[in-house]
Design an enzyme around this catalytic site. Structure first.
Site, PDB file in Angstrom:
ATOM      1  N   HIS A   1       7.054  -6.345 -12.594  1.00 52.24           N
ATOM      2  CA  HIS A   1       7.133  -6.889 -13.961  1.00 52.24           C
ATOM      3  C   HIS A   1       8.439  -7.655 -14.178  1.00 52.24           C
ATOM      4  O   HIS A   1       9.068  -7.569 -15.229  1.00 52.24           O
ATOM      5  CB  HIS A   1       7.011  -5.762 -14.986  1.00 52.24           C
ATOM      6  CG  HIS A   1       5.834  -4.863 -14.764  1.00 52.24           C
ATOM      7  ND1 HIS A   1       4.529  -5.262 -14.999  1.00 52.24           N
ATOM      8  CD2 HIS A   1       5.752  -3.584 -14.288  1.00 52.24           C
ATOM      9  CE1 HIS A   1       3.707  -4.275 -14.703  1.00 52.24           C
ATOM     10  NE2 HIS A   1       4.420  -3.260 -14.266  1.00 52.24           N
TER      11      HIS A   1
ATOM     12  N   ASP B   1      -0.455  -4.407  -4.825  1.00 49.10           N
ATOM     13  CA  ASP B   1      -0.053  -3.611  -5.988  1.00 49.10           C
ATOM     14  C   ASP B   1      -1.188  -2.686  -6.401  1.00 49.10           C
ATOM     15  O   ASP B   1      -2.364  -2.921  -6.083  1.00 49.10           O
ATOM     16  CB  ASP B   1       0.324  -4.537  -7.153  1.00 49.10           C
ATOM     17  CG  ASP B   1       1.269  -3.870  -8.137  1.00 49.10           C
ATOM     18  OD1 ASP B   1       1.699  -2.732  -7.873  1.00 49.10           O
ATOM     19  OD2 ASP B   1       1.588  -4.482  -9.169  1.00 49.10           O
ATOM     20  N   GLY B   2      -0.813  -1.619  -7.108  1.00 48.24           N
ATOM     21  CA  GLY B   2      -1.787  -0.663  -7.602  1.00 48.24           C
ATOM     22  C   GLY B   2      -1.553  -0.375  -9.067  1.00 48.24           C
ATOM     23  O   GLY B   2      -0.493  -0.674  -9.626  1.00 48.24           O
TER      24      GLY B   2
ATOM     25  N   ASP C   1      -0.587  -7.568  -9.659  1.00 49.49           N
ATOM     26  CA  ASP C   1      -0.564  -6.584 -10.740  1.00 49.49           C
ATOM     27  C   ASP C   1      -1.662  -6.853 -11.755  1.00 49.49           C
ATOM     28  O   ASP C   1      -2.353  -5.927 -12.204  1.00 49.49           O
ATOM     29  CB  ASP C   1       0.804  -6.613 -11.422  1.00 49.49           C
ATOM     30  CG  ASP C   1       0.858  -5.696 -12.638  1.00 49.49           C
ATOM     31  OD1 ASP C   1       0.895  -4.469 -12.444  1.00 49.49           O
ATOM     32  OD2 ASP C   1       0.852  -6.207 -13.769  1.00 49.49           O
TER      33      ASP C   1
ATOM     34  N   ASP D   1       6.176  -3.500  -4.970  1.00 52.55           N
ATOM     35  CA  ASP D   1       7.147  -3.002  -5.928  1.00 52.55           C
ATOM     36  C   ASP D   1       7.240  -1.478  -5.871  1.00 52.55           C
ATOM     37  O   ASP D   1       7.853  -0.852  -6.736  1.00 52.55           O
ATOM     38  CB  ASP D   1       6.823  -3.476  -7.346  1.00 52.55           C
ATOM     39  CG  ASP D   1       5.443  -3.023  -7.821  1.00 52.55           C
ATOM     40  OD1 ASP D   1       4.863  -2.094  -7.222  1.00 52.55           O
ATOM     41  OD2 ASP D   1       4.935  -3.589  -8.809  1.00 52.55           O
TER      42      ASP D   1
ATOM     43  N   GLU E   1      -1.513   1.800  -4.816  1.00 61.73           N
ATOM     44  CA  GLU E   1      -0.527   1.021  -4.066  1.00 61.73           C
ATOM     45  C   GLU E   1      -0.821   1.082  -2.568  1.00 61.73           C
ATOM     46  O   GLU E   1      -0.787   0.069  -1.859  1.00 61.73           O
ATOM     47  CB  GLU E   1       0.881   1.559  -4.342  1.00 61.73           C
ATOM     48  CG  GLU E   1       1.313   1.521  -5.795  1.00 61.73           C
ATOM     49  CD  GLU E   1       2.016   0.236  -6.167  1.00 61.73           C
ATOM     50  OE1 GLU E   1       2.063  -0.678  -5.330  1.00 61.73           O
ATOM     51  OE2 GLU E   1       2.515   0.157  -7.306  1.00 61.73           O
TER      52      GLU E   1
END
Length: 275
Positions: free
Chosen positions: A120, A8-9, A130, A66, A43
């Site tokens: 989320h 994740d970024g 995240d 995501d 990301e």
């Protein structure tokens, strides 16, 4: 055996101080970032760092993301970009080409599968990644060294540690076991920020990928397919245009910004394409 990891970024301001992170379990994760970058760059960097860290293993790698932009870039669009000399279908240059080329190289000879998960939404590995990416972005915003994590230390069946490519080895600069020494001194473990909702209080159970896989199967895509976004763009504008005002959350605005950047258009044009 399949190694399941989330990547994740995060970018504060997008662009702004950004962070990236990948997460397998509490003993196998890494994070980093830069003083200025976009969410898409974070990301992409997270996936690249994960591929580099696990390059010493022959196990299949399942990467949970995501970001549809990242997944589609690697699995759908990249072959065409390469044939066209890293140009998009409209002739414009591919954004983040340096990262795309590095990803193309890191993917060679690897058994890698991507799985989209809604961000989320309580996916354990995604939430963990995240948290760490966001913490890294905040560290750069505060002009502090981020907590980089232990890297890839997952043991083989024989019990020997697989030498990964942790960004900075713990102890190299007096760092604690989490990576870089925190602001309040060495030896202080990092406690992730509290998560509201279904992940609250569950950071001690984030290594269970089964819950993430089950929940991911119920998730719906956030965006239309890329080919659908161009339908109707050549239509003549209406004689009497209608002004539409909408209120976006910070997360929705960031996603729209990512989509616009991926397509090389303005926010307004990205919204028009979605409509």
């Amino acid at each position: 055996m399949t190694i399941t990891a989330a990547a994740d970024g995060s970018a504060l301001g997008n662009p702004g101080p950004n962070g990236w992170a990948w997460y397998i379990d509490d003993e196998n994760w890494a994070a980093g970032g830069s003083p200025h970058g976009t969410n898409n760059q974070g990301e992409l960097q997270a996936v690249l760092e994960l591929l580099r860290a696990t390059a010493g293993t022959d196990e299949k790698l399942l990467i949970e993301c995501d970001s549809k932009y990242v997944i589609d870039s690697v699995t759908k669009w990249m072959p065409g970009w390469k044939r066209k000399g890293w140009r998009k279908s409209d002739g414009g240059p591919v954004l983040n080409r340096d990262l795309m080329e590095a990803l193309d190289e890191a993917m060679r000879g690897r058994d890698v599968e991507f799985s989209w998960v809604k961000g989320h939404a309580g996916h354990p590995l995604n939430e963990a990644a995240d948290q760490r990416a966001n913490a890294a972005a905040k560290a750069y915003q505060a002009k502090q060294e981020p907590r980089r994590g232990p890297g890839f230390t997952q043991a083989t069946d024989a019990g020997a540690a697989v030498a990964g490519s942790a960004p900075i080895a713990a102890g190299a600069r007096g760092d604690d076991a989490w990576g870089a020494a925190p602001a309040d001194g060495p030896g202080t473990p990092w406690v992730p920020e509290p998560v509201e909702g279904p992940t609250a209080g569950r950071f001690d159970k984030l290594s269970d990928p089964s819950a993430s896989a089950a929940a991911a199967s119920l998730a719906e895509p956030l965006w239309a397919e890329a080919s659908d976004l161009f339908d109707g763009l050549d239509d003549a504008p209406a004689d009497d245009p209608i002004e539409l005002r909408i209120t976006l959350s910070g997360d929705e605005h960031a996603r729209l910004t990512d989509l616009a950047e991926a397509q090389g258009v303005t926010l307004e044009e990205a919204l028009r394409r979605l409509i």
